[in-house]
Design a protein around this motif. Sequence first.
Motif, PDB file in Angstrom:
ATOM      1  N   LEU A  20       0.838  -1.191   0.000  1.00 40.60           N
ATOM      2  CA  LEU A  20       0.000   0.000   0.000  1.00 40.60           C
ATOM      3  C   LEU A  20       0.878   1.248   0.000  1.00 40.60           C
ATOM      4  O   LEU A  20       1.831   1.353   0.779  1.00 40.60           O
ATOM      5  N   ALA A  21       0.541   2.188  -0.881  1.00 36.74           N
ATOM      6  CA  ALA A  21       1.308   3.424  -1.028  1.00 36.74           C
ATOM      7  C   ALA A  21       0.507   4.597  -0.491  1.00 36.74           C
ATOM      8  O   ALA A  21      -0.629   4.830  -0.912  1.00 36.74           O
ATOM      9  N   GLY A  22       1.121   5.332   0.425  1.00 38.65           N
ATOM     10  CA  GLY A  22       0.467   6.511   0.989  1.00 38.65           C
ATOM     11  C   GLY A  22       1.455   7.639   1.154  1.00 38.65           C
ATOM     12  O   GLY A  22       2.649   7.510   0.847  1.00 38.65           O
ATOM     13  N   THR A  23       0.972   8.763   1.650  1.00 40.19           N
ATOM     14  CA  THR A  23       1.826   9.900   1.945  1.00 40.19           C
ATOM     15  C   THR A  23       1.190  10.729   3.043  1.00 40.19           C
ATOM     16  O   THR A  23      -0.021  10.634   3.283  1.00 40.19           O
ATOM     17  N   PHE A  24       2.008  11.522   3.740  1.00 42.36           N
ATOM     18  CA  PHE A  24       1.483  12.437   4.750  1.00 42.36           C
ATOM     19  C   PHE A  24       0.872  13.663   4.066  1.00 42.36           C
ATOM     20  O   PHE A  24       1.385  14.133   3.043  1.00 42.36           O
ATOM     21  N   VAL A  45      -2.261  10.117   5.059  1.00 42.75           N
ATOM     22  CA  VAL A  45      -2.288  10.300   6.511  1.00 42.75           C
ATOM     23  C   VAL A  45      -2.303  11.793   6.797  1.00 42.75           C
ATOM     24  O   VAL A  45      -1.297  12.481   6.602  1.00 42.75           O
ATOM     25  N   ILE A  46      -3.445  12.292   7.203  1.00 46.30           N
ATOM     26  CA  ILE A  46      -3.606  13.697   7.561  1.00 46.30           C
ATOM     27  C   ILE A  46      -2.929  13.902   8.914  1.00 46.30           C
ATOM     28  O   ILE A  46      -3.265  13.235   9.896  1.00 46.30           O
ATOM     29  N   GLY A 230       9.403  -6.991   6.616  1.00 47.58           N
ATOM     30  CA  GLY A 230       7.984  -7.236   6.832  1.00 47.58           C
ATOM     31  C   GLY A 230       7.046  -6.072   6.634  1.00 47.58           C
ATOM     32  O   GLY A 230       5.829  -6.249   6.726  1.00 47.58           O
ATOM     33  N   ALA A 231       7.550  -4.880   6.372  1.00 46.03           N
ATOM     34  CA  ALA A 231       6.656  -3.744   6.156  1.00 46.03           C
ATOM     35  C   ALA A 231       5.904  -3.898   4.845  1.00 46.03           C
ATOM     36  O   ALA A 231       6.476  -4.341   3.843  1.00 46.03           O
ATOM     37  N   SER A 232       4.634  -3.517   4.853  1.00 46.38           N
ATOM     38  CA  SER A 232       3.828  -3.626   3.631  1.00 46.38           C
ATOM     39  C   SER A 232       3.079  -2.345   3.291  1.00 46.38           C
ATOM     40  O   SER A 232       2.585  -2.210   2.175  1.00 46.38           O
ATOM     41  N   ALA A 233       2.968  -1.410   4.222  1.00 44.58           N
ATOM     42  CA  ALA A 233       2.290  -0.136   3.967  1.00 44.58           C
ATOM     43  C   ALA A 233       3.299   0.990   4.156  1.00 44.58           C
ATOM     44  O   ALA A 233       3.907   1.115   5.224  1.00 44.58           O
ATOM     45  N   PHE A 234       3.471   1.784   3.108  1.00 51.18           N
ATOM     46  CA  PHE A 234       4.553   2.761   3.074  1.00 51.18           C
ATOM     47  C   PHE A 234       4.001   4.178   2.954  1.00 51.18           C
ATOM     48  O   PHE A 234       3.253   4.480   2.021  1.00 51.18           O
ATOM     49  N   VAL A 235       4.385   5.025   3.905  1.00 52.67           N
ATOM     50  CA  VAL A 235       4.077   6.454   3.836  1.00 52.67           C
ATOM     51  C   VAL A 235       5.293   7.122   3.210  1.00 52.67           C
ATOM     52  O   VAL A 235       6.333   7.283   3.850  1.00 52.67           O
ATOM     53  N   TYR A 236       5.158   7.474   1.944  1.00 51.82           N
ATOM     54  CA  TYR A 236       6.287   8.022   1.184  1.00 51.82           C
ATOM     55  C   TYR A 236       6.198   9.552   1.197  1.00 51.82           C
ATOM     56  O   TYR A 236       5.266  10.126   0.651  1.00 51.82           O
ATOM     57  N   SER A 237       7.158  10.186   1.866  1.00 51.92           N
ATOM     58  CA  SER A 237       7.258  11.643   1.869  1.00 51.92           C
ATOM     59  C   SER A 237       5.962  12.285   2.375  1.00 51.92           C
ATOM     60  O   SER A 237       5.302  11.775   3.275  1.00 51.92           O
TER      61      SER A 237
END
Length: 267
Positions: A20-24, A45-46, A230-237
Amino acid sequence: MPTSPPDNSFRARLARRDILAGTFIKTPTLHSTEILGLMGFDFVVIDEEHSPFDRQATDAALFAARATGTAGLVRVQSPAPHHLLSVLDCGAAGVLVPHVASAALAAQVAAACRYRGGRRGYSGSVRAAGYGGGKMWDYVDRADAATTVVAQIEDPEALDEIDAIAATEGIDALFIGRGDLTAAMGAPTNDAPPIREAVDRIAAAAKRAGKPVMVFVGGIAEASWLHGIGASAFVYSSDQGLMKQAAAKALADLRALSPQARQDIPA
């Protein structure tokens, strides 16, 4: 115990270990969330903890997330129940809770985010409940099934209770907070040996508990390393970081058009 989430929900995808790809989201406007949602990010992620979001700005950003089909999580200001309730009522898909440093606090957080077996305050008139008119217990079950609760592990003392925190019922995932761990432990970088050891301990506890791991990454090299443990959900930048990155490249490209820049290019 929350019922099983729908197969396509963020909570179900996280539990399956989908990548899963996310960002702040650091800018208190709905537009960043809307743009990133339209780009296809799985989640945002707010960031109420480190950015100037009030309830109105958070509400607007969550509206944009829902409108574009991206999961809107909120890193809340604190683990206080009223901060958790506020964003969940606004329609957050879940919460990222900072400084969960004990199993007791993890249990309190989980209870504040669940109705059945928990202590979440009920209102049928909020966005999350469809602004009223539905059946109370149908909504309760939907909310309990879909709400994602992520404990951020960023304090050295949390490492002493990491197995108990990870095993807490109602905690869906662990987020490894390397920044605060680095500051608290006085490490020179966020990949120094003491931080890598802490990261490994957190990831191992998550694996033993059958819980997924979320992480913040600044680039693909970090993502590859953390995926390997083991990480699968990444908050990129973040929205700000992505804007700076794109702006720096655009500016460099345009500066290269100047006569002086062309003269400096080797023949």
